[in-house]
Design an enzyme around this catalytic site. Structure first.
Site, PDB file in Angstrom:
ATOM      1  N   ASP A 148       0.835  -1.202   0.000  1.00 44.60           N
ATOM      2  CA  ASP A 148       0.000   0.000   0.000  1.00 44.60           C
ATOM      3  C   ASP A 148       0.870   1.254   0.000  1.00 44.60           C
ATOM      4  OD1 ASP A 148      -2.295   1.564   0.187  1.00 44.60           O
ATOM      5  OD2 ASP A 148      -3.029   0.615   2.025  1.00 44.60           O
ATOM      6  N   ASP A 185     -10.964   2.098  -2.980  1.00 44.46           N
ATOM      7  CA  ASP A 185     -11.505   1.884  -1.627  1.00 44.46           C
ATOM      8  C   ASP A 185     -13.023   1.964  -1.636  1.00 44.46           C
ATOM      9  OD1 ASP A 185      -9.174   1.390  -0.349  1.00 44.46           O
ATOM     10  OD2 ASP A 185      -8.942   3.371   0.539  1.00 44.46           O
TER      11      ASP A 185
HETATM   12  C1  DGJ Z   1      -5.845   1.847   2.146  1.00 40.02           C
HETATM   13  C2  DGJ Z   1      -6.245   0.619   1.383  1.00 40.02           C
HETATM   14  O1  DGJ Z   1      -6.807   0.977   0.153  1.00 40.02           O
HETATM   15  C3  DGJ Z   1      -7.199  -0.201   2.228  1.00 40.02           C
HETATM   16  O2  DGJ Z   1      -7.634  -1.322   1.508  1.00 40.02           O
HETATM   17  C4  DGJ Z   1      -6.514  -0.600   3.512  1.00 40.02           C
HETATM   18  O3  DGJ Z   1      -5.442  -1.457   3.218  1.00 40.02           O
HETATM   19  C5  DGJ Z   1      -6.024   0.632   4.248  1.00 40.02           C
HETATM   20  N1  DGJ Z   1      -5.212   1.462   3.407  1.00 40.02           N
HETATM   21  C6  DGJ Z   1      -5.235   0.238   5.470  1.00 40.02           C
HETATM   22  O4  DGJ Z   1      -4.656   1.298   6.099  1.00 40.02           O
END
Ligand code: DGJ
Length: 697
Positions: A445, A513
């Site tokens: 991420d 997200d």
């Molecule tokens: C952003 C990601 O897109 C989510 O799926 C998740 O992993 C969060 N970060 C965790 O902090």
């Protein structure tokens, strides 16, 4: 060579097209002669009326241009030699290399101290033309590149063009947009230090009125970037150029150093934007390291169920339920490492939290494996929290402008990956983590933009955005070479770092997200215009979604995820037995169909905003089934009105298909059929199977 010799021409072959270039008569630049079906083509010559008051090089379809070579028109390369001296004038060198799939054309500048190489690569497997440049400083003085783009593309579409692109925001990525340009320029990009939410680095261009001849141009770059499309007031060629964003990048070329640009990739089709979509998918499949299912498993990810409240026993119970559902890998998201109880601390301290995992990750990993699943974890190695041991030990490792307070976003800083010691430290973190437990899935991420990028005092400090990306790519390459069994899911707060360079180094990408199914469908619709279903990670979650809080049936949510690489992100402890059984049946249906979705070709029926929308997947030759995922936005409307009818658009000609949903066979060109909505009241998944012993005419 002299100007009186015949102009040499080179032809690159793709699967279906030829890309033909030649030298200008004065041998001082390369121009495009033809891009299309293979055909004999004379070297390019512009009508003199267009040349007018400017140098010919400014109106020629130059494949790449620098200032000094072009004077009034856009140039992909801006050279600053210091003391007010700028630009370069080029002459071709003799040591060029050419065959039908590779071309390298070297040039030397008028001072004899800069060597420029234009590189091309194609393959009989797809229709993509890959291009990049290399620039070497063979002199004794430093030069700076104030713009260092990858390529100029000359698209013979005339002055009035339609440009399709993908725009978005957090939780609203890759929305399809279309803009008409006439004697105007469109400029898109990112200054985030990563590919960004706002625009995807890919454009589709057609003439405004005739949309069958189409071109797709992309930039394989995961940092700040810019692409521009310029339609001329007069003349045939629309020019598309792209590369690292010049607002965030000044490349220093010290004596002896070489700059290599990112790749820009182009595809051409006579079947409009649908043909471009298929051309991208065909090319992108060749980037995947394998075509099997191992690296795109059904994921269960516990992020939405537990966020930072990670406890071993709780995760183990979730894992039991995930296994019952048919998940193939259990992924522990954010919250597992030292001190990480919320998003204010812990980033950088990549050891299991001693309260949550007193014996490390191995006990949970073993339990997950005992349930028949693989085990995976989340990591965000490019960032650090101020409240972390890492930052306390190395406060100088972050991007920070001289003297200015560093800026936090989501309470975190970005590590300066241009420092070799930082890259080495991340490599060590990855190796230790992956050796510490049987981890075979890594979600990487990145949750903030880079601000105050740079390294004051370092001659290469203003190249930070290029250095960061190169290090990120090298680290992904390290994962592939040292840990080939590890599936990598690329993520940046959802879909903020998706591009062809990431696709070449990861297995799947977390698209957004936004998990609200109707919004998600629109995001996925745009995504699929540029990128394939086989990398599009999509989870079924509980309602409501992040932004789209409207309700849809469980079947609808599963069908949305089945358009890509299905995963589950729900709190399965809240699911009752009926839901778990139904979910398990839908996961099993997906497993049966995923070969068609991932290896087949996607066709759209309408737009996700339409009352009824469908995606049709035409399976590959070794699994020639047709899968239609049908979505109905408005259950009430449908109950009151006529039945929803649909006609498949991509059936194999001369083949009859059967489905257990209706009695009569379905054939290409036959009448539309009524969607039975047996899967769910607002969505259907229909499978058409060729009836045996049918022959193509
Ligand atoms: C952003 C990601 O897109 C989510 O799926 C998740 O992993 C969060 N970060 C965790 O902090």
């Amino acid at each position: 060579m002299t100007a009186t010799e015949p102009r040499p021409q080179w032809e690159l072959r793709t699967r279906r097209t030829a890309y033909i270039v030649s030298l200008l008569p004065a041998r001082d630049g390369l121009v495009l002669d033809h891009w299309g079906a293979p055909a004999a083509t004379a070297p390019w010559a512009e009508p003199t009326r267009v040349v007018g008051m400017v140098p010919e090089s400014d109106v020629s379809p130059l494949e790449f241009a620098s200032d000094g070579q072009r004077h009034t028109a856009f140039a992909e390369l801006l050279i600053d030699r210091g003391n007010g001296r700028t630009g370069a004038r080029w002459t071709v060198l003799d040591d060029l290399a050419a065959d039908s799939h590779r071309l390298t054309v070297p040039f030397i500048d008028e001072t004899g101290t800069l060597r420029l190489e234009l590189h091309y690569a194609t393959s009989p497997e797809h229709d993509a033309v890959r291009r990049w440049v290399r620039l070497t400083n063979t002199g004794s003085e430093a030069v700076e590149l104030r713009r260092a783009f990858s390529a100029g593309w000359n698209l013979p579409l005339g002055p009035h063009v339609r440009v399709e692109h993908l725009a978005g925001w957090w939780a609203g990525e890759t929305r399809r947009r279309s803009t008409d340009l006439e004697a105007a320029t469109l400029s898109i990009g990112s200054r985030m230090g990563i590919t960004g939410f706002e625009h995807a680095p890919v454009l589709t261009l057609t003439a405004a009125t005739n949309t069958s001849e189409a071109y797709g141009i992309a930039l394989a770059w995961s940092g700040s970037w810019r692409m521009r499309a310029e339609s001329p007031a007069v003349g045939r060629h629309v020019r598309v150029s792209g590369g690292p964003h010049e607002d965030t990048t000044v490349v220093a070329l010290l004596p002896g150093e070489t700059y290599e640009s990112p790749e820009s990739i182009g595809v051409r089709s006579d079947a409009g934007s649908d043909g471009i979509r298929r051309a991208w998918h065909e090319y992108e499949r060749t980037l995947a390291r394998d075509h099997g299912e191992h690296h795109r498993p059904v994921v269960y990810n516990s992020w939405y169920a537990t966020t930072f409240n990670v406890r071993e026993e709780h995760q183990a119970v979730l894992a039991e339920r995930a296994a019952r559902l048919g998940a193939e890998v259990f992924v522990l998201d954010d919250g597992w490492f030292a001190g990480r109880d919320d998003d204010t601390r812990g980033l950088g301290d990549w050891r299991p939290d001693s309260q949550k995992f007193p014996d490390g990750l191995r006990p949970l990993a073993d339990r997950v494996r005992g349930l028949g699943m693989r085990f995976g974890v989340w990591i965000e190695p490019e960032c650090v929290d101020p409240d972390s041991d890492l930052f306390r030990a190395h406060p100088d490792w972050i991007y920070r402008a001289d003297g200015r307070p560093a800026l936090t976003i989501r309470n975190q800083y970005v590590l300066d990956l241009g420092r070799p010691e930082v890259e080495a430290w991340i490599a060590d973190v990855l190796r230790r983590l992956l050796d510490s437990a049987p981890i075979t899935y890594l979600k990487w991420d990145m949750n903030r933009a880079v601000t105050d990028g740079g390294r004051p005092g370092d001659p290469h400090g203003r190249e930070w955005s290029i250095q960061h990306v190169r290090a990120y790519h090298r680290l992904l390459d390290l994962l592939r070479s040292e840990f080939p069994e590890v599936t990598v899911e690329a993520c940046a707060s959802g879909g903020a770092r998706i591009d062809l360079a990431v696709l070449a180094r990861s297995d799947v990408v977390w698209t957004s997200d936004e998990v609200g199914p109707r919004d998600r469908l629109a995001i996925q619709h745009g995504f699929l215009t540029a990128y394939p279903a086989s990398v599009m990670s999509s989870w079924v979650t509980d309602e409501p979604g992040s932004v789209d809080r409207s309700s849809a049936s469980l079947g609808y949510r599963f069908a949305v995820a089945m358009c890509g690489v299905l995963g589950v992100g729900a709190d399965l402890l809240r699911w009752n037995d009926v839901e778990l059984e139904r979910g398990a049946a839908m996961v099993a249906a997906y497993k049966d169909l995923r070969g068609v979705v991932h290896r087949g070709e996607a066709y759209f029926h309408g737009d996700p905003a339409d009352p009824t929308y469908a995606i049709e997947f035409r399976g590959p030759d070794d699994d020639p089934r047709q899968v239609l995922l049908v979505f109905d936005r408005d259950r009430e409307r449908r109950r009151d009105r006529d039945a929803v009818r649909i006609r498949p658009v991509a059936l194999r000609p001369g083949t009859s298909y059967r489905s257990d949903a209706f009695a009569l066979p379905v054939t290409a060109g036959g009448p539309p059929f009524t969607v039975p909505f047996r899967w769910a009241e607002d969505a259907d998944v229909l499978v058409l199977t060729p009836i045996d012993n049918q022959e193509e005419p």
